[in-house]
Each structure stands twice: as structure tokens, then as C-alpha cells.
Design an enzyme around this catalytic site. Structure first.
Site, PDB file in Angstrom:
ATOM      1  N   GLU A  35      35.374  -1.707  45.424  1.00  6.75           N
ATOM      2  CA  GLU A  35      34.577  -1.605  44.244  1.00  6.75           C
ATOM      3  C   GLU A  35      34.494  -2.722  43.515  1.00  6.75           C
ATOM      4  O   GLU A  35      35.794  -3.502  43.504  1.00  6.75           O
ATOM      5  CB  GLU A  35      34.946  -0.424  43.400  1.00  6.75           C
ATOM      6  CG  GLU A  35      34.102   0.414  42.650  1.00  6.75           C
ATOM      7  CD  GLU A  35      33.100   1.111  43.593  1.00  6.75           C
ATOM      8  OE1 GLU A  35      31.929   0.644  44.013  1.00  6.75           O
ATOM      9  OE2 GLU A  35      33.180   2.114  44.141  1.00  6.75           O
ATOM     10  N   HIS A  36      33.224  -3.171  42.971  1.00  8.40           N
ATOM     11  CA  HIS A  36      33.288  -4.335  42.312  1.00  8.40           C
ATOM     12  C   HIS A  36      33.492  -5.560  42.845  1.00  8.40           C
ATOM     13  O   HIS A  36      34.285  -6.584  42.572  1.00  8.40           O
ATOM     14  CB  HIS A  36      33.852  -4.326  40.889  1.00  8.40           C
ATOM     15  CG  HIS A  36      33.260  -3.341  40.060  1.00  8.40           C
ATOM     16  ND1 HIS A  36      32.293  -4.053  39.087  1.00  8.40           N
ATOM     17  CD2 HIS A  36      33.656  -2.280  39.540  1.00  8.40           C
ATOM     18  CE1 HIS A  36      31.866  -2.888  38.299  1.00  8.40           C
ATOM     19  NE2 HIS A  36      32.852  -1.842  38.438  1.00  8.40           N
ATOM     20  N   SER A  69       5.912  10.798  39.675  1.00 13.82           N
ATOM     21  CA  SER A  69       7.091  11.214  40.132  1.00 13.82           C
ATOM     22  C   SER A  69       7.289  12.639  39.875  1.00 13.82           C
ATOM     23  O   SER A  69       6.651  13.275  38.803  1.00 13.82           O
ATOM     24  CB  SER A  69       8.069  10.640  39.488  1.00 13.82           C
ATOM     25  OG  SER A  69       9.384  11.267  39.562  1.00 13.82           O
ATOM     26  N   GLY A 123      21.150   8.612  36.907  1.00 12.83           N
ATOM     27  CA  GLY A 123      22.272   8.320  36.022  1.00 12.83           C
ATOM     28  C   GLY A 123      23.676   8.545  36.571  1.00 12.83           C
ATOM     29  O   GLY A 123      24.649   8.625  35.851  1.00 12.83           O
ATOM     30  N   LEU A 126      24.725   7.258  41.843  1.00 16.28           N
ATOM     31  CA  LEU A 126      24.557   7.294  43.402  1.00 16.28           C
ATOM     32  C   LEU A 126      23.434   6.534  43.673  1.00 16.28           C
ATOM     33  O   LEU A 126      22.648   6.825  44.928  1.00 16.28           O
ATOM     34  CB  LEU A 126      24.403   8.949  43.817  1.00 16.28           C
ATOM     35  CG  LEU A 126      25.862   9.624  43.350  1.00 16.28           C
ATOM     36  CD1 LEU A 126      25.529  10.960  43.689  1.00 16.28           C
ATOM     37  CD2 LEU A 126      26.952   9.183  44.219  1.00 16.28           C
ATOM     38  N   ASP A 173      24.064  -1.884  46.912  1.00 15.35           N
ATOM     39  CA  ASP A 173      23.558  -0.216  46.699  1.00 15.35           C
ATOM     40  C   ASP A 173      22.228  -0.474  47.504  1.00 15.35           C
ATOM     41  O   ASP A 173      21.766   0.261  48.407  1.00 15.35           O
ATOM     42  CB  ASP A 173      23.051   0.069  45.380  1.00 15.35           C
ATOM     43  CG  ASP A 173      24.397  -0.062  44.493  1.00 15.35           C
ATOM     44  OD1 ASP A 173      25.754   0.126  44.908  1.00 15.35           O
ATOM     45  OD2 ASP A 173      24.169  -0.081  43.310  1.00 15.35           O
TER      46      ASP A 173
END
Ligand code: GLA
Length: 391
Positions: A35-36, A69, A123, A126, A173
Site C-alpha cells: 500500500e502506498h 448512469s 467511495g 474499491l 488501480d
């Protein structure tokens, strides 16, 4: 929403036509460990999820693109001949992608009607936004008869997010959403974008994602703060090691010998996380290759501790959720996933215990935080693709 309902909704919005639809899907992602690290040039180990964003697309006769949407009420039509402007709405993600495609020299021969349906909670960390970007780029390239290079699609989608939407995220991502493979994790070297698909067979263990339901309010400002802290650490260490171009290039033993040059304790801890987490990703892959899920689970726990105490991106809700999972027998490991400050955790839980563990964790988490969590038990899905059988 099932396929029939989605088709019905498309017709309600855009009307009947003799042109045919095509349907595309891009998944969300969960980061298993690392992570990061993407913006620090390190290794990450994400996997595509079995849920994501579905896009129904159909050509139209003019040079316009319409967006709608099932998740957002805002709808809009843009002209491909005008300059693309930010609206502050969800369509900035797909419009940003179209803008990047334009910059790369792609010109559309026609316009399109688009209907998006996402089953990733917004939010939740994911990567719903990456899935919207990637599915848009992929679908438009296919419709226009161009090649679909999923690495290039990841890169242009990240650019759309950085330059058009204005969120300074790394490549992880979009890369995972574009290149995920069923039942595999992706070991991605973020500096070079070389990657390996690592079989992710969890046997009797399930991936359990828990949504803390904590609003990720601080995420953008704190995310940028961490990036700049890492830049500061890099600048200091470069003076000692001129060949260093990314923090994650440092091996743990090199960091130990150089760390005293970083006088600011906070900056030193950020760098320590980056270096150790990078090593943990590589160690995790070794454990997975041996089928040693217990060891992998321990690395997940260590990763969370590092994000909590060294990198400081967790917060009470993520810590409470992870602690509750770790207390349960049947859980091999648990950690936050994504940017942090809210959003989701990921845990490996024995299939016989999943129902009981979720019940217990939900109960204790709610008692501690007052928030009602949500859980998703899921497998590893496929990166962006066309859904042939759908309509
Ligand atoms: C967010 C960003 C990614 C990555 C993670 C942290 O998800 O979009 O690029 O930096 O945070 O690992």
C-alpha cells in the site's frame, strides 16, 4: 440490476434504434498488499474483483456523446467538436478519458450513447472511478476498431484522473482494473510497469472485504501530504545515494544505514513504511507461490500495523475493523486496502467460519463505532472485457 432491466433502462433513456448495443465490463480492485507504493516506484499486489462497472454503448448519428448512469442522476451530452470541460460531476471520469484519447490523436468517427451501471459501492475505496475510466477507454477503442492495449489504457486512464479530474493517484488501480486475470493477483512493478500474474488460490479461505462506511473525507489532502512527505525523504536520501530515483528502490538494510540522514522523525517513518512494505510484497509472493497462506496472512497483519503506526493512514474505523477480524479464529490476516482514512479492509477467512466471523465482526464493529458495516465475500475476477452474451 439484471441484464433485462439494464437493457430496458437503456431503451427508456435513448429510445429504440436499429443499431446494435455492445456491452463492456471493468471490475473494481482490491489491493492484497503493497500500500502506498505505486507512487514510490515499488511493488503492489492487487487483484480484480468479481463486481465492477458495466457499460452499455450504442452508436449514434451525430458527433455527440451522451452519458447516463443507474447510480447517479446527473446526465449530460457533450459534443466531440467542442473543448472538453470539467463539470464537477461523475462524468468527469469518462470525459477525462475521451480528452486523453484526443490528446493521443484518436478522433471518433461517430457519436455514442452510454449507460453505466456500477455495482461497486461509491467511495468505498474499491476503485469504482478507475473502473469507469478503463471501461470507457476500452469500449470506445473497440467501437472505433482500434487495438486495445490494456497497459496503455491504464496509463491514459490514470492521466485522465490526474490531469482532468485532478486526483493525484498512482497507477495501481487503473492497472489492476485493466489487466486483472481471474484467480490471479498482479505483481506489478510500478516504476517499469512490468508485471507477473501470480496464481491466487485461496483453497478453503475466502477473501472477505469489509466496508467501514466511514466517509473518506480527508483522503485527497492526506494522500497528497503523504506523497510530498515521500518526495522529501527521497530528496534527502538522494544526496547520499545519487542513483536513487524512487524510495522503494532501497533495500531494508540500505535504509537502516541511511535513515539517520532523515532528521524529521515523521518523514523517516513514512520512508520506513515504503521500504519495508516493498519487501513484504516480495516475501508475500514467495509465500503464495509455496501455498503458504498462513505466512501471507501474517504479512497482511504487519502491513496494516505499518500503515497504522508508520504511515498513519488508517484511523479508528479501519483499525477497529481489522482488530475485530484478527481476533476471530478462522481469520489468517486482515488489513486496510486502498488509500486509507476510511473505505475497506480485506481479510482471509476460512470458508466454514465466514458467516460466523462476519456476524461477530459486524456486531463488535458497530458497537465500537456506531457504523453499520457491509461485507462482500468475493473471488478474483477478470480485467476489462466485452460481455458478449449479455443483451
Ligand atoms: C489509492 C490510489 C492508488 C494507490 C492507493 C494506495 O487507491 O488511487 O494509486 O496509491 O491509494 O496504495
Amino acid at each position: 440490476m439484471n441484464k433485462k432491466e439494464l437493457k430496458q433502462m437503456f431503451l427508456e433513456k435513448y429510445g429504440e434504434s436499429n443499431r446494435s448495443y455492445r456491452v463492456f465490463n471493468a471490475p473494481g480492485r482490491v489491493n492484497l498488499i503493497g500500500e502506498h507504493l505505486d507512487y514510490n516506484g515499488g511493488y503492489v499486489l492487487p487483484a480484480a474483483l468479481e463486481f465492477g462497472t458495466t457499460l452499455v454503448i450504442r452508436e449514434r448519428d451525430d458527433q455527440k456523446i451522451s452519458f447516463s448512469s443507474t447510480n447517479f442522476s446527473f446526465e449530460s451530452t457533450i459534443s466531440l467538436q467542442d473543448d472538453f470541460e470539467k463539470s464537477g460531476q461523475w462524468i468527469d471520469y469518462p470525459v477525462g478519458v475521451i480528452n486523453e484519447l484526443h490528446k493521443l490523436g484518436y478522433r471518433f468517427s461517430k457519436g455514442y450513447d452510454l449507460l453505466y451501471h456500477g455495482d461497486i459501492p461509491n467511495g468505498s475505496g474499491l476503485s469504482s472511478s478507475a473502473s469507469i475510466e478503463v471501461v470507457t477507454a476500452y469500449a470506445l477503442l473497440v467501437m472505433e476498431g482500434h487495438e486495445t492495449d490494456t497497459i496503455e489504457i491504464a496509463k491514459l486512464s490514470q492521466k485522465a484522473e490526474n490531469l482532468f479530474v485532478g486526483v493525484n493517484s498512482g497507477i495501481m488501480d487503473q492497472f489492476a482494473v485493466a489487466n486483472g486475470r481471474k484467480d490471479h493477483a498482479i505483481l506489478l512493478m510500478c516504476d517499469t510497469l512490468e508485471y507477473d500474474l501470480v496464481p491466487f488460490h485461496t483453497g478453503a479461505y475466502k477473501i472477505v472485504i469489509a466496508n467501514t462506511k466511514k466517509q473518506r473525507g480527508l483522503v485527497d489532502s492526506k494522500y497528497n501530504e503523504r506523497r510530498s512527505e515521500c518526495d522529501q525523504a527521497l530528496e534527502i536520501l538522494k544526496k547520499e545515494l545519487s542513483t536513487l530515483s524512487f524510495l522503494a528502490q532501497l533495500r531494508p538494510e540500505q535504509f537502516i544505514s541511511l535513515q539517520d540522514h532523515i532528521k524529521d522523525e515523521t518523514i523517516r517513518r513514512r520512508a520506513q513504511h515504503v521500504v519495508e512494505e516493498n519487501q513484504r510484497v516480495l516475501d508475500s509472493v514467495e509465500a503464495l507461490k509455496k501455498g503458504d497462506l498462513e505466512t501471507f496472512g501474517q504479512y497482511m497483519n504487519q502491513s496494516h500495523d505499518s500503515l497504522r503506526y508508520l504511515y498513519e493512514v488508517t484511523g479508528d474505523e479501519l483499525d477497529a475493523m481489522v482488530e475485530e477480524f484478527q481476533r476471530q479464529s478462522g481469520t489468517l490476516g486482515a488489513r486496510m486496502t486502498g488509500a486509507g482514512f476510511g473505505g475497506c479492509t480485506v481479510a482471509l477467512v476460512h470458508e466454514d467460519e465466514v458467516d460466523r466471523v462476519i456476524k461477530e465482526v459486524a456486531h463488535h464493529y458497530e458497537a465500537r463505532t456506531g457504523l453499520k458495516p457491509e461485507f462482500y465475500v468475493c473471488g478474483v475476477g477478470q480485467g476489462v472485457h466485452e460481455v458478449k452474451e449479455m443483451l
